[in-house]
Write a protein that holds these residues in place. Structure first.
Motif, mmCIF file in Angstrom:
data_model
loop_
_atom_site.group_PDB
_atom_site.id
_atom_site.type_symbol
_atom_site.label_atom_id
_atom_site.label_comp_id
_atom_site.label_asym_id
_atom_site.label_seq_id
_atom_site.Cartn_x
_atom_site.Cartn_y
_atom_site.Cartn_z
ATOM 1 N N LEU A 192 41.941 41.619 47.261
ATOM 2 C CA LEU A 192 40.570 41.153 47.417
ATOM 3 C C LEU A 192 40.625 39.713 47.907
ATOM 4 O O LEU A 192 41.647 39.039 47.770
ATOM 5 C CB LEU A 192 39.805 41.210 46.089
ATOM 6 C CG LEU A 192 39.531 42.590 45.490
ATOM 7 C CD1 LEU A 192 38.960 42.442 44.079
ATOM 8 C CD2 LEU A 192 38.554 43.369 46.360
ATOM 9 N N GLU A 197 33.154 44.938 43.298
ATOM 10 C CA GLU A 197 34.419 45.289 43.950
ATOM 11 C C GLU A 197 35.602 45.107 43.005
ATOM 12 O O GLU A 197 36.547 45.898 43.002
ATOM 13 C CB GLU A 197 34.606 44.442 45.213
ATOM 14 C CG GLU A 197 33.657 44.806 46.337
ATOM 15 C CD GLU A 197 33.889 43.944 47.567
ATOM 16 O OE1 GLU A 197 34.412 44.468 48.565
ATOM 17 O OE2 GLU A 197 33.554 42.747 47.526
ATOM 18 N N SER A 228 34.452 38.878 48.144
ATOM 19 C CA SER A 228 34.406 39.914 47.110
ATOM 20 C C SER A 228 33.404 39.548 46.023
ATOM 21 O O SER A 228 32.999 38.401 45.879
ATOM 22 C CB SER A 228 35.790 40.109 46.498
ATOM 23 O OG SER A 228 36.717 40.496 47.480
#
Length: 444
Positions: free
Chosen positions: A86, A95, A91
């Motif tokens: 990520l 997520e 992000s």
């Protein structure tokens, strides 16, 4: 759930030819990682932890292009772990939770470990970072974070306390040259199919101008090779082509980060250490990187009093004049008076006695008993009050120094006669010491 039945795509077997050269040449093993021998050499803690698969959470901290993302993917490959990544810029909590749910499923159904790599972890806010904590503690994921900012200041303390922190350094020139040479001969991942003949000075130029950033060096190499016309099916990479490809060196410098603080620290310490050459280099680096020249001139003014002080009181005037001269002429010529002041301060005799004396006095004020002003130094109004309380006329008499020979008469100005200032023996302070020794000896 669809991820359950797909092979993790983070550890590809073959490079994608559409990817940039820097991505294709990403190391696949610890031995291929350029630089970082202070943490990856045989027997070092990080290497032992990776090879024995005995780590939980790691944070890699260092400038761009030093291999933080690369090292995370190499760790996943070496330990046979799934690799999920990520980015702190784009992000969000949803997520993060989705990646953790996938990791839990892989662990429960297939017994596989997931490494969750978060680039620019310092960009996550406190809530986003806190989401990770319980899952790290339960072993759902093994966390690896990467940041260009000092994690002790920019990452939440609970996450830092659960992680081993390793600082990555700019990659040495010789190591970058080795990476470029491998890229030129690698037919599968590199530029081997282009049959490149590179002059040694061209590769060295790219390596030096990349400033420890392997990605920058590989990007410049790729640009040079792909844009140079081939002759007889081969490409000749000359110094001139290399200079065009990388152009102006981009110094790694964050005006609010460690590079800012470290460089100004080196600048002031070089002046204090009487090394004008080092001081000029750090000054040049700051100016090249776009540091605020007013910040530099303010630090010169401070240094003039802190480090040169009474050994050469003219240093303070030179520093102030340089500051005013810069304000008057601006950049780029304003760098000249800054250099003038830098060399003057670096080559001046040094003394911190006034600064040190103030520190002792401040310490007494803050931690000791507060001293009363002696009666003979008080205002006339206060003396009248003292007289009304029975203070004698003689004890309240103030001796006016200018009425006496040499404009000096022994007289107490502190109730306890404490001495804070001890003159040094550099520059003009020799004469100050002679005067003070005479005055203090006459006090009896």
């Amino acid at each position: 759930m669809s991820d359950l039945f797909t092979t993790p795509a983070a550890l590809p077997g073959k490079p994608n030819p559409a990817e940039p050269l820097a991505a294709r040449m990403r190391p696949r093993s610890l031995d291929e990682v350029a630089g970082q021998q202070h943490i990856l050499a045989e027997g070092k803690l990080l290497r032992r932890a990776i090879e024995s698969d005995r780590f939980t959470s790691l944070i890699f901290y260092g400038p761009p292009g030093t291999g933080k993302t690369t090292l995370a993917s190499v760790i996943a490959r070496t330990t046979g772990s799934r690799f999920e990544s990520l980015n702190g810029v784009e992000s969000n909590v949803a997520e993060i939770r989705a990646k953790i749910d996938q990791a839990r499923t892989w662990r429960d159904l297939r017994g596989e470990t997931t490494i969750l790599f978060i680039d620019e972890i310092h960009r996550f806010n406190k809530a986003q970072q806190d989401v990770l904590l319980p899952h790290i503690e339960r072993g759902v994921v093994r966390f690896i974070g990467a940041t260009t900012h000092n994690p002790y200041f920019h990452v939440n303390s609970p996450l830092v306390s659960r992680s081993q922190i390793f600082q990555l350094e700019p990659v040495p020139v010789e190591d970058i040259i080795g990476v470029l040479e491998r890229a030129l001969t690698d037919d599968e991942r590199g530029l081997g199919k282009h049959q490149v003949t590179a002059d040694p000075e061209a590769l060295r130029h790219l390596s030096e101008k990349s400033d420890g950033d392997v990605r920058k060096a590989l990007s410049a190499l790729e640009l040079a090779v792909l844009t140079t016309p081939s002759a007889d099916g081969s490409v000749h990479l000359t110094l001139a082509v290399a200079e065009e490809s990388i152009q102006r060196k981009a110094v790694v410098y964050d005006s609010h980060g460690d590079a800012h603080h470290d460089t100004i620290s080196a600048f002031i310490k070089s002046i204090r250490g009487s090394d004008p050459d080092a001081a000029l280099y750090w000054l040049a680096k700051m100016l090249h990187a776009g540091e605020d020249p007013r910040f530099i001139s303010r630090r010169l003014v401070i240094s003039a009093s802190e480090d040169i002080g009474l050994a050469d009181s003219n240093a303070l005037r030179v520093a102030l004049d340089a500051h005013h001269a810069f304000e008057f002429v601006g950049m780029p010529e304003g760098r000249i008076p800054l250099a003038h002041a830098t060399v003057y301060l670096a080559t001046a005799p040094k003394s911190n006695t006034a600064y040190a004396a103030l520190g002792k006095a401040m310490n007494d004020v803050e931690s000791g008993r507060t001293l009363a002003v002696p009666v003979h130094l008080r205002t006339n109004t206060r003396k009248k009050l003292a007289a009304a309380s029975g203070e004698s006329e003689e004890s309240m008499k103030y001796l006016y120094a200018h009425d006496y020979e040499g404009a000096y008469i022994p007289q107490a100005y502190l109730p306890e006669g404490k001495i804070y200032y001890q003159p040094g023996d550099q520059g003009m302070e020799k004469r100050i010491r002679e005067r003070l020794d005479f005055w203090r000896s006459s006090m009896g």
